[in-house]
Design a protein around this motif. Structure first.
Motif: not given
Length: 175
Positions: A25-29, A34-36, A114-115
């Motif tokens: 999902a776009r939110e997951e991307v 953001r984590a990176a 993050a994933a």
């Protein structure tokens, strides 16, 4: 998080090479990016970029460029993480090439973890024809693709491979 929980989290991650094809999902991307964006970079130059690839024909072309690693085509989402030399070389000259590759690698590691937090399967792929990848994705000459990171819904559980004992990596004071 306790140190034992963190170590358990890291040990529970492994590479997955079989995916459902579902895109993340776009939110997951956005969460992953953001984590990176919190990762350390040389001189805070943030000399990395990422191309999010979702189109089936594009994923198949990437699989071909990755020496026919056909499972890439079924991943649903691939992040092609790149070193942007110009950002780093503007401050560090030739040494900035190395720093940009380091920045991209650290950012990719943060993305992978993050994933994993999102319970998504991942696979880190470093074997590919760089020139072919640059052509497929329209990557400019001052940017180097460093890693393909597959992120998706795995058809299998991640299995962590057997690892060398840590003392075989360690040297104290001198080699």
């Amino acid at each position: 998080m306790e140190s034992s929980e963190f170590l358990g989290f890291l040990q529970s991650r492994g590479s997955v090479r079989s995916y459902t094809g579902e895109q993340i999902a776009r939110e997951e991307v956005e969460y992953i990016l953001r984590a990176a964006s919190t990762c350390p970079t040389a001189g805070n130059r943030e000399a990395w970029d990422v191309i999010i690839c979702r189109q089936e024909d594009l994923l198949e072309a990437i699989a071909d460029a990755a020496f026919s690693q056909d499972f890439i085509g079924g991943a649903g989402t691939a992040f092609v993480i790149c070193a942007n030399y110009v950002r780093s070389m503007s401050r560090y000259g030739e040494r900035g090439i190395l720093y940009a590759v380091q920045d991209a690698t650290i950012a990719g590691t943060y993305m992978m973890l993050a994933a994993h937090v999102l319970r998504r399967a991942t696979c880190w792929i470093g074997a590919f024809d760089e020139e072919e990848m640059k052509e497929i994705l329209g990557i400019p000459p001052h940017v180097r693709p460093v890693v393909i990171l597959l992120i998706g819904e795995g058809k299998e559980q991640a299995a962590s491979p057997e690892r060398m004992p840590i003392h075989e990596h360690m040297h104290e004071d001198y080699w």
